[in-house]
Scaffold this active site. Structure first.
Site, PDB file in Angstrom:
ATOM      1  N   GLY A 101       0.838  -1.201   0.000  1.00 50.70           N
ATOM      2  CA  GLY A 101       0.000   0.000   0.000  1.00 50.70           C
ATOM      3  C   GLY A 101       0.867   1.242   0.000  1.00 50.70           C
ATOM      4  O   GLY A 101       2.024   1.229  -0.421  1.00 50.70           O
ATOM      5  N   GLY A 102       0.309   2.310   0.526  1.00 49.53           N
ATOM      6  CA  GLY A 102       1.035   3.581   0.557  1.00 49.53           C
ATOM      7  C   GLY A 102       2.330   3.493   1.325  1.00 49.53           C
ATOM      8  O   GLY A 102       3.228   4.330   1.154  1.00 49.53           O
ATOM      9  N   GLY A 104      24.678  12.811 -29.311  1.00 51.14           N
ATOM     10  CA  GLY A 104      24.238  13.457 -28.071  1.00 51.14           C
ATOM     11  C   GLY A 104      24.770  12.738 -26.854  1.00 51.14           C
ATOM     12  O   GLY A 104      25.023  13.360 -25.804  1.00 51.14           O
ATOM     13  N   ALA A 105      24.962  11.428 -26.991  1.00 50.49           N
ATOM     14  CA  ALA A 105      25.437  10.656 -25.844  1.00 50.49           C
ATOM     15  C   ALA A 105      26.856  11.080 -25.441  1.00 50.49           C
ATOM     16  O   ALA A 105      27.234  10.980 -24.276  1.00 50.49           O
ATOM     17  CB  ALA A 105      25.385   9.165 -26.159  1.00 50.49           C
TER      18      ALA A 105
HETATM   19  C1  HXC Z   1      -3.270  -4.326  12.456  1.00 44.21           C
HETATM   20  C2  HXC Z   1      -2.260  -6.192  11.648  1.00 44.21           C
HETATM   21  C3  HXC Z   1      -2.054  -5.578  10.399  1.00 44.21           C
HETATM   22  C4  HXC Z   1      -2.506  -4.250  10.238  1.00 44.21           C
HETATM   23  C5  HXC Z   1      -1.231  -7.551  10.293  1.00 44.21           C
HETATM   24  N1  HXC Z   1      -1.759  -7.416  11.530  1.00 44.21           N
HETATM   25  N2  HXC Z   1      -1.434  -6.443   9.574  1.00 44.21           N
HETATM   26  N3  HXC Z   1      -2.866  -5.565  12.651  1.00 44.21           N
HETATM   27  N4  HXC Z   1      -3.105  -3.656  11.297  1.00 44.21           N
HETATM   28  N5  HXC Z   1      -2.332  -3.587   9.095  1.00 44.21           N
HETATM   29  C6  HXC Z   1      -1.738  -8.388  12.607  1.00 44.21           C
HETATM   30  C7  HXC Z   1      -2.631  -9.572  12.324  1.00 44.21           C
HETATM   31  O1  HXC Z   1      -3.948  -9.287  12.743  1.00 44.21           O
HETATM   32  C8  HXC Z   1      -1.978 -10.642  13.169  1.00 44.21           C
HETATM   33  O2  HXC Z   1      -2.361 -10.418  14.498  1.00 44.21           O
HETATM   34  C9  HXC Z   1      -0.520 -10.315  13.069  1.00 44.21           C
HETATM   35  O3  HXC Z   1      -0.447  -8.953  12.678  1.00 44.21           O
HETATM   36  C10 HXC Z   1       0.224 -11.134  12.044  1.00 44.21           C
HETATM   37  O4  HXC Z   1      -0.528 -11.111  10.852  1.00 44.21           O
HETATM   38  P1  HXC Z   1      -0.849 -12.435  10.008  1.00 44.21           P
HETATM   39  O5  HXC Z   1      -1.912 -12.071   9.049  1.00 44.21           O
HETATM   40  O6  HXC Z   1      -1.109 -13.570  10.951  1.00 44.21           O
HETATM   41  O7  HXC Z   1       0.560 -12.680   9.304  1.00 44.21           O
HETATM   42  P2  HXC Z   1       0.845 -13.228   7.858  1.00 44.21           P
HETATM   43  O8  HXC Z   1       0.004 -14.416   7.571  1.00 44.21           O
HETATM   44  O9  HXC Z   1       2.326 -13.347   7.756  1.00 44.21           O
HETATM   45  O10 HXC Z   1       0.358 -12.076   6.864  1.00 44.21           O
HETATM   46  C11 HXC Z   1       0.983 -10.817   6.881  1.00 44.21           C
HETATM   47  C12 HXC Z   1       0.181  -9.816   6.045  1.00 44.21           C
HETATM   48  C13 HXC Z   1      -1.283  -9.804   6.512  1.00 44.21           C
HETATM   49  C14 HXC Z   1       0.249 -10.231   4.576  1.00 44.21           C
HETATM   50  C15 HXC Z   1       0.868  -8.458   6.189  1.00 44.21           C
HETATM   51  O11 HXC Z   1      -1.310  -9.642   7.940  1.00 44.21           O
HETATM   52  C16 HXC Z   1      -2.051  -8.710   5.918  1.00 44.21           C
HETATM   53  O12 HXC Z   1      -2.522  -8.805   4.791  1.00 44.21           O
HETATM   54  N6  HXC Z   1      -2.272  -7.632   6.709  1.00 44.21           N
HETATM   55  C17 HXC Z   1      -3.032  -6.507   6.276  1.00 44.21           C
HETATM   56  C18 HXC Z   1      -2.238  -5.724   5.306  1.00 44.21           C
HETATM   57  C19 HXC Z   1      -2.979  -4.502   4.907  1.00 44.21           C
HETATM   58  O13 HXC Z   1      -3.965  -4.558   4.155  1.00 44.21           O
HETATM   59  N7  HXC Z   1      -2.538  -3.358   5.498  1.00 44.21           N
HETATM   60  C20 HXC Z   1      -3.108  -2.118   5.200  1.00 44.21           C
HETATM   61  C21 HXC Z   1      -2.484  -1.722   3.879  1.00 44.21           C
HETATM   62  S1  HXC Z   1      -2.918  -0.165   3.416  1.00 44.21           S
HETATM   63  P3  HXC Z   1      -2.599 -11.642  15.531  1.00 44.21           P
HETATM   64  O14 HXC Z   1      -2.979 -10.958  16.798  1.00 44.21           O
HETATM   65  O15 HXC Z   1      -3.690 -12.449  14.918  1.00 44.21           O
HETATM   66  O16 HXC Z   1      -1.316 -12.373  15.569  1.00 44.21           O
HETATM   67  C22 HXC Z   1      -1.770   0.729   4.107  1.00 44.21           C
HETATM   68  C23 HXC Z   1      -1.965   2.107   3.805  1.00 44.21           C
HETATM   69  C24 HXC Z   1      -0.768   2.906   4.135  1.00 44.21           C
HETATM   70  O17 HXC Z   1      -0.898   0.333   4.759  1.00 44.21           O
HETATM   71  C25 HXC Z   1      -1.088   4.227   3.591  1.00 44.21           C
HETATM   72  C26 HXC Z   1      -0.004   5.177   3.741  1.00 44.21           C
HETATM   73  C27 HXC Z   1      -0.366   6.423   3.029  1.00 44.21           C
END
Ligand code: HXC
Length: 514
Positions: free
Chosen positions: A169-170, A404-405
């Site tokens: 993401g971002g 040019g290069a």
């Molecule tokens: C809160 C999160 C989290 C998040 C993971 N966790 N991502 N908690 N916010 N963004 C937590 C899970 O709930 C889990 O907690 C623990 O971290 C480990 O995650 P798992 O899913 O068990 O691990 P894994 O299978 O290795 O997968 C990792 C992952 C997946 C691919 C990153 O967790 C995932 O898809 N997370 C969401 C990613 C996402 O969509 N983020 C937002 C993106 S947008 P527990 O307690 O169960 O262990 C963004 C915008 C930024 O970031 C913008 C900036 C401008």
């Protein structure tokens, strides 16, 4: 008092456990180290001074209020690498997947602000699920605050991102603004939208690794500057990169002790250029013979391989090397190579790292793909970057410098300080065959034997233009040198240029053709 000491010990211990032993084990099972293990490997032994280990998040929604881990998913502090201070943060995937909360962001921001005041590099070890979902817009604000600081710190202190897990993401835009991105094969990935979104929007089926793994970003997108097999190798190479860099834009890279007795003519350089000027050769052979200990630290080695960029030391002095690679696409400049070279030149210029430019370039790549893709704008990036650079700039033309290069590749006209050429250099508006076919078109077609006429005109043209001496007569080339003497000449030039001062006109900032 002993009770209070005991309490402090316990609190520190708890913070160091991150998300706990189960989460640590899960992290290890994925082939990944923990945030603290990574720091230990990266910095000089015992040099890490942690701050903010008691910081906790303040959110309450979605039941998160009862889960508050000291440190809040990121370890921050100061340390030394080869005795030189750095600031660093290391995201802890064992706590909420390393996701970025308001307080997590504040820790990173504190470290970055300090790094700018102290004039020391900042290294970020990224391993994060992105914005802390439970915190919503507050987390997005935290990211934006980091992006702003990344931008303000750009050109002030070196910023290095090491992606060691998810970065999606971002969140990708913080590493993208920093100077260099390291990735680890098979365990790290970066993308703006993941495979599921890609499938919904474009109906493409693609794996995490193919979409945004280390190999993809090293060879296809050019987003990653360095990739390695595992975390240990990656961290060792972060140390290596730091060794070439100064601490900040007012500092100069440190010179290493150089054994002058090793500085002699190297005959191996005399036989690298093939007799036939259309035959390729490997420019890395030349580079390896010029840098101390044959130690060339290449940047973006798998991307746009027709241009080579990287760091080395010459006579103990750190230099940024930009070189055409005749072995790939004859060393031609295309869109990707131009942008790759330009960003590197600007980094070196921002941080007082002298540039060594090795030229063997037949020109810019023709074709609709290049023209429609914007070779004009992209080629201009490289030209602009060399033009604006005020660091010591030394050029060696080994063979072709056409059209040019020739101008673009740090020619005398755009403030090259020392411009050398080997006797094999061919400095001309274009290659002999193309040139003769244009300017003698009528004579060749009218001749009784057109082929013989073409050959005659070709040898006349080569005699006249395909050499370095016309350029040298004008002073566009400072000296024509024997290849074997190149290193001796470079050491001398770089030493002379130690006191160089050059400035661009005052302005808010230029407008590089992006
Ligand atoms: C809160 C999160 C989290 C998040 C993971 N966790 N991502 N908690 N916010 N963004 C937590 C899970 O709930 C889990 O907690 C623990 O971290 C480990 O995650 P798992 O899913 O068990 O691990 P894994 O299978 O290795 O997968 C990792 C992952 C997946 C691919 C990153 O967790 C995932 O898809 N997370 C969401 C990613 C996402 O969509 N983020 C937002 C993106 S947008 P527990 O307690 O169960 O262990 C963004 C915008 C930024 O970031 C913008 C900036 C401008």
């Amino acid at each position: 008092m002993p009770d209070k000491f005991d309490d402090l010990r316990k609190r520190k211990q708890k913070s160091k456990l991150g998300g706990g032993p189960d989460k640590t084990e899960a992290q290890h099972k994925k082939g990944k180290l923990t945030a603290r293990e990574r720091i230990e490997l990266l910095v000089d032994e015992g040099s890490f001074e942690e701050i903010d280990m008691f910081v906790k998040h303040r959110a309450t929604d979605f039941g998160i209020g009862s889960k508050r881990y000291p440190g809040d998913g990121v370890v921050t502090g100061f340390a030394k690498i080869d005795g030189r201070p750095v600031a660093l943060y290391s995201q802890d995937f064992t706590v909420f997947g390393g996701s970025l909360s308001e307080s997590h962001a504040e820790k990173i921001i504190k470290i970055m602000n300090m790094a700018m005041k102290l004039g020391i590099p900042v290294i970020g070890l990224n391993d994060s699920g992105g914005a802390r979902i439970q915190e919503g817009v507050v987390s997005l604000g935290g990211y934006a605050d980091i992006f702003l600081l990344n931008t303000l710190a750009s050109g002030v202190i070196p910023q290095i991102s090491v992606v060691m897990g998810p970065c999606a993401g971002g969140a990708v835009y913080s590493p993208a603004i920093t100077d260099f991105i390291f990735m680890v094969k098979n365990t790290s990935y970066m993308f703006v939208t993941g495979p599921n979104v890609v499938k919904t929007v474009t109906h493409e089926e693609v794996s995490f690794e193919d979409l945004g793994g280390a190999e993809t970003h090293a060879s296809k997108s050019g987003v990653a500057h360095f990739i390695y097999e595992n975390e240990i190798e990656t961290l060792v190479n972060v140390r290596h990169l730091i060794s070439y860099l100064p601490q900040n834009f007012m500092d100069k890279p440190a010179d290493l002790v150089f054994n002058e007795s090793t500085l002699t003519a190297d005959k191996r350089l005399d036989s690298i250029i093939p007799d036939n000027s259309n035959k390729p050769y490997d420019m890395k052979q030349v580079i390896n013979l010029l840098v101390d200990d044959n130690d060339f630290f290449e940047v973006q080695a798998e991307y746009a391989e027709n241009i080579i960029i990287g760091f080395g030391r010459i006579g103990g002095m750190s230099v940024g090397i930009v070189a055409n690679q005749p072995e790939v696409l004859a060393g031609v400049l295309d869109i990707k190579a131009s942008a790759k070279g330009a960003r590197f030149v600007r980094f070196c210029d921002a941080f007082n790292i002298p540039l060594l430019v090795l030229v063997d370039v037949p020109g810019f790549l023709p074709g609709t793909e290049q023209e429609w893709g914007g070779i004009i704008t992209n080629g201009a990036k490289l030209l602009y970057a060399f033009c604006e650079a005020t660091v010591p700039k030394v050029t060696v033309i080994t063979r072709k410098a056409y059209g040019g290069a020739y101008d673009v590749m740090n020619s005398k006209h755009i403030r090259g300080d020392f411009n050398f050429a080997w006797p094999s250099a061919e400095i001309a508006v274009m290659g002999p065959k193309g040139a003769v076919e244009i300017i003698f078109k009528k004579e060749i077609t009218a001749a009784e034997n057109p082929e013989a006429e073409l050959e005659k005109k070709l040898s006349e043209y080569i005699e006249k233009f395909a050499n370095p001496y016309i350029a040298a007569e004008r002073g566009y080339i400072d000296d024509v040198i024997f290849p074997r003497d190149t290193k001796v000449k470079l050491v001398s030039a770089l030493k002379i240029l130690k006191t160089k001062v050059d400035k661009n006109p005052g302005k808010k900032h230029g407008n590089i053709p992006l």
